[in-house]
Write a protein that holds these residues in place. Structure first.
Motif, PDB file in Angstrom:
ATOM      1  N   ILE A  15       0.844  -1.210   0.000  1.00 27.21           N
ATOM      2  CA  ILE A  15       0.000   0.000   0.000  1.00 27.21           C
ATOM      3  C   ILE A  15       0.877   1.258   0.000  1.00 27.21           C
ATOM      4  CG2 ILE A  15      -0.258  -0.065   2.520  1.00 27.21           C
ATOM      5  CD1 ILE A  15      -2.958   1.152   2.284  1.00 27.21           C
ATOM      6  N   LEU A  16       2.049   1.140   0.619  1.00 28.88           N
ATOM      7  CA  LEU A  16       2.962   2.293   0.665  1.00 28.88           C
ATOM      8  C   LEU A  16       3.484   2.615  -0.735  1.00 28.88           C
ATOM      9  CD1 LEU A  16       4.701   4.260   2.574  1.00 28.88           C
ATOM     10  CD2 LEU A  16       6.532   2.672   2.014  1.00 28.88           C
ATOM     11  N   VAL A  59       7.526  -9.169  -7.379  1.00 33.50           N
ATOM     12  CA  VAL A  59       7.304 -10.122  -6.278  1.00 33.50           C
ATOM     13  C   VAL A  59       6.004  -9.751  -5.546  1.00 33.50           C
ATOM     14  CG1 VAL A  59       8.268 -11.102  -4.157  1.00 33.50           C
ATOM     15  CG2 VAL A  59       9.791 -10.416  -6.024  1.00 33.50           C
ATOM     16  N   SER A  86      12.154  -3.895  -6.827  1.00 37.46           N
ATOM     17  CA  SER A  86      13.428  -3.720  -6.125  1.00 37.46           C
ATOM     18  C   SER A  86      14.428  -4.775  -6.582  1.00 37.46           C
ATOM     19  CB  SER A  86      13.223  -3.811  -4.615  1.00 37.46           C
ATOM     20  OG  SER A  86      12.748  -5.098  -4.276  1.00 37.46           O
TER      21      SER A  86
ATOM     22  N   PHE B 167      18.538   5.238   3.328  1.00 34.97           N
ATOM     23  CA  PHE B 167      17.075   5.382   3.329  1.00 34.97           C
ATOM     24  C   PHE B 167      16.501   5.837   4.672  1.00 34.97           C
ATOM     25  CE2 PHE B 167      17.931   2.214  -0.026  1.00 34.97           C
ATOM     26  CZ  PHE B 167      17.476   2.956  -1.100  1.00 34.97           C
ATOM     27  N   TYR B 217      11.299   5.808   6.605  1.00 32.30           N
ATOM     28  CA  TYR B 217      11.349   5.246   5.251  1.00 32.30           C
ATOM     29  C   TYR B 217      10.253   5.849   4.381  1.00 32.30           C
ATOM     30  CZ  TYR B 217      11.503   2.114   1.347  1.00 32.30           C
ATOM     31  OH  TYR B 217      11.587   1.626   0.070  1.00 32.30           O
ATOM     32  N   ALA B 218       9.065   6.023   4.981  1.00 35.91           N
ATOM     33  CA  ALA B 218       7.937   6.541   4.193  1.00 35.91           C
ATOM     34  C   ALA B 218       7.972   8.061   4.068  1.00 35.91           C
ATOM     35  CB  ALA B 218       6.626   6.113   4.844  1.00 35.91           C
ATOM     36  N   LEU B 228      -0.369   1.143   6.798  1.00 39.02           N
ATOM     37  CA  LEU B 228       0.657   1.877   6.057  1.00 39.02           C
ATOM     38  C   LEU B 228       2.019   1.781   6.759  1.00 39.02           C
ATOM     39  CD1 LEU B 228       0.785   3.532   3.452  1.00 39.02           C
ATOM     40  CD2 LEU B 228       0.508   5.596   4.824  1.00 39.02           C
ATOM     41  N   ALA B 231       3.356  -1.626   6.155  1.00 40.70           N
ATOM     42  CA  ALA B 231       3.804  -1.728   4.762  1.00 40.70           C
ATOM     43  C   ALA B 231       5.165  -1.058   4.591  1.00 40.70           C
ATOM     44  CB  ALA B 231       2.781  -1.076   3.844  1.00 40.70           C
ATOM     45  N   SER B 232       5.357   0.050   5.275  1.00 35.90           N
ATOM     46  CA  SER B 232       6.622   0.778   5.158  1.00 35.90           C
ATOM     47  C   SER B 232       7.769  -0.010   5.791  1.00 35.90           C
ATOM     48  CB  SER B 232       6.486   2.148   5.833  1.00 35.90           C
ATOM     49  OG  SER B 232       7.679   2.860   5.714  1.00 35.90           O
ATOM     50  N   GLU B 235       8.463  -2.861   3.503  1.00 34.36           N
ATOM     51  CA  GLU B 235       9.015  -2.431   2.215  1.00 34.36           C
ATOM     52  C   GLU B 235      10.494  -2.066   2.340  1.00 34.36           C
ATOM     53  OE1 GLU B 235       7.580  -2.838  -0.595  1.00 34.36           O
ATOM     54  OE2 GLU B 235       9.089  -1.833  -1.815  1.00 34.36           O
ATOM     55  N   ASN B 238      12.182  -5.285   2.083  1.00 35.80           N
ATOM     56  CA  ASN B 238      12.026  -5.756   0.701  1.00 35.80           C
ATOM     57  C   ASN B 238      12.979  -5.020  -0.245  1.00 35.80           C
ATOM     58  OD1 ASN B 238      10.604  -7.136  -1.506  1.00 35.80           O
ATOM     59  ND2 ASN B 238       9.776  -5.117  -1.963  1.00 35.80           N
ATOM     60  N   LEU B 239      13.081  -3.720  -0.064  1.00 31.14           N
ATOM     61  CA  LEU B 239      13.966  -2.925  -0.917  1.00 31.14           C
ATOM     62  C   LEU B 239      15.426  -3.333  -0.688  1.00 31.14           C
ATOM     63  CD1 LEU B 239      14.037  -0.388  -2.880  1.00 31.14           C
ATOM     64  CD2 LEU B 239      14.795   0.842  -0.877  1.00 31.14           C
ATOM     65  N   GLY B 242      16.016  -6.640  -2.222  1.00 30.87           N
ATOM     66  CA  GLY B 242      16.064  -6.511  -3.671  1.00 30.87           C
ATOM     67  C   GLY B 242      17.436  -6.037  -4.142  1.00 30.87           C
ATOM     68  N   PRO B 259       7.457 -12.755  -1.260  1.00 28.32           N
ATOM     69  CA  PRO B 259       6.927 -11.480  -0.743  1.00 28.32           C
ATOM     70  C   PRO B 259       7.241 -11.345   0.747  1.00 28.32           C
ATOM     71  CG  PRO B 259       5.266 -12.616  -2.039  1.00 28.32           C
ATOM     72  CD  PRO B 259       6.402 -13.580  -1.856  1.00 28.32           C
ATOM     73  N   GLN B 260       7.483 -10.120   1.173  1.00 27.29           N
ATOM     74  CA  GLN B 260       7.756  -9.873   2.590  1.00 27.29           C
ATOM     75  C   GLN B 260       6.480  -9.990   3.409  1.00 27.29           C
ATOM     76  OE1 GLN B 260       7.604  -7.621   0.243  1.00 27.29           O
ATOM     77  NE2 GLN B 260       6.856  -5.636   0.944  1.00 27.29           N
TER      78      GLN B 260
END
Lengths: 130, 295
Positions: A15-16, A59, A86, B167, B217-218, B228, B231-232, B235, B238-239, B242, B259-260
């Protein structure tokens, strides 16, 4: 061209990421933005709305972006799908190219990359409509 | 980067109070490195010799370097090298501590030596710490052995440190943990990586640190747990993963990631066993947990 008539679909399970990408796109113009949280949702939404441009994550939980890209391209060979992930590994890049992706953007994206892609697809559409 | 490690060391040794450390860390951004501190650090002069030059400066309107050369403690070449070092930032905390009279120059020098000794740092590793060489810092502070998986972990942790800087905007301080922490009350972001070998990766943080990381991060402020914020937090992992996969791919190893997932207080089975490294930030610490096999 009326920006509202140009439809952009975002597909990412986060969602972010959808929120931030939407903000990036809105800086480029008042386009119609569609959101999908999974590859299958993106395929279904593509069939229904035929967006002019798609930003697709790779992913994702139930159906990944490469798989969704393949089905979208099978349905519409002219689909403009940009992979946004990513994980820009050689393997993912090769799969994306093979499946017909328009481009590949490695996260985190730069605003200029989003502007450049949108401008390119908008221009293509304008040329086609002349 | 060095300030965080050294400041924490002084705090743990009881040589400074938390208030003094905070004050010195605030001050270090505005202090001007003095040649005396630099000369002692470089081993060119003793604290007593520096004191002697300071006394001379009170009587003669001359610069420190000039008097030190006159007294035979420095030569032109050494002075040049010190003046070049004056622009580097790693001794700023030490200078701030001396300026505030929290430590004398002798105590500072002793603390530097004790730090090297207690952390079992070679001169090379100590220099790496001073210069912020992330790869060497990880090798010096985290015991990963020489196994192929240890080398992968080492690269993974170095990259995480750089990504925290990039980040989250802060240089973390690493701490190796002998055992896995209790993460039952933590927020966990987890992600599995597979391919020629397997890695379970996770970040665990208490509520406040999780919200702080998610917010940084967000680029937003999170005061409560939310979809949210989760998710941040996820993410960010995840980043990072990646980018790790891209680095591995560039070295010829193709990996894939699932997926995370973000869990609150739930313990994924993949977390049984593995290694834990704490990354300390100004608002608290988070644990990196790695569990791998197959190499």
């Amino acid at each position: 061209m009326d920006a509202r008539s140009f439809k952009i679909m975002l597909c990412d399970d986060s969602i972010l990421v959808r929120k931030k990408l939407k903000e990036s796109i809105e800086k480029c113009g008042s386009f119609t933005i569609l959101e999908a949280s999974d590859g299958q949702v993106a395929v279904d939404m593509y069939r229904e709305h035929r967006p002019h441009l798609v930003f697709m994550d790779i992913v994702m939980p139930s159906r990944d972006g490469i798989d969704a890209l393949r089905e979208i391209k099978e349905y519409d060979g002219e689909a403009r799908v940009v992979m946004l992930s990513s994980s820009g590994t050689r393997s993912n890049l090769a799969k994306a190219v093979e499946a017909g992706a328009l481009d590949f953007i490695q996260k985190p994206w730069e605003q200029a990359q989003i502007i450049s892609i949108i401008a390119r697809v908008v221009r293509e559409r304008e040329v086609q409509n002349v | 980067m060095f300030s965080g490690y050294f400041g924490n060391y002084l705090l743990n040794r009881g040589l400074l109070t938390l208030e003094q450390l905070k004050d010195a860390l605030d001050l270090q951004n505005s202090v001007h490195l003095k040649l005396g501190v630099l000369a002692v650090n470089a081993g060119y002069m003793t604290p007593a010799q520096v004191y002697e030059i300071h006394q001379l400066q009170q009587k003669a309107d001359k610069k420190f370097g000039e008097l030190a050369i006159q007294s035979g403690y420095l030569d032109g070449e050494k002075l040049e090298s010190l003046l070049a070092t004056q622009k580097q930032g790693h001794l700023l905390l030490g200078q701030a501590l001396v300026d505030r009279n929290y430590l004398s120059l002798e105590q500072l020098l002793e603390a530097f030596e004790a730090y090297k000794r207690d952390c079992r740092l070679s001169d090379k590793q100590f220099q790496a710490l001073l210069q912020g060489d992330t790869d060497e810092i990880v090798k010096a502070l985290v015991d990963l052995g020489d196994s192929p998986l240890g080398n992968v972990y080492s690269g993974y942790i170095s990259l995480l440190v750089r990504n925290v800087v990039r980040f989250l905007g802060e240089s973390p301080r690493l701490q190796d943990n002998p055992t896995l922490p209790d993460y039952s009350d933590k927020m966990l972001a987890c992600q599995e990586i597979g391919g020629p070998f397997y890695m379970f990766t996770a970040m665990a943080a208490g509520r406040d640190t999780y919200l702080d990381i998610a917010g940084r991060y967000a680029g937003e402020k999170f005061v409560d747990d939310s979809e949210l914020a989760r998710a941040s937090f996820g993410e960010f992992l995840n980043l990072h993963n990646g980018i790790f996969l891209v680095n591995m791919s560039n070295c010829g190893t193709e990996l894939e990631m699932k997926p995370q997932e973000v869990h609150n207080g739930q313990v994924p089975t993949g977390l049984r066993g593995g290694r834990s490294i704490s990354l300390h930030l100004s608002k608290g610490k988070f644990e990196l947990i790695l569990h791998g096999k197959g190499l």
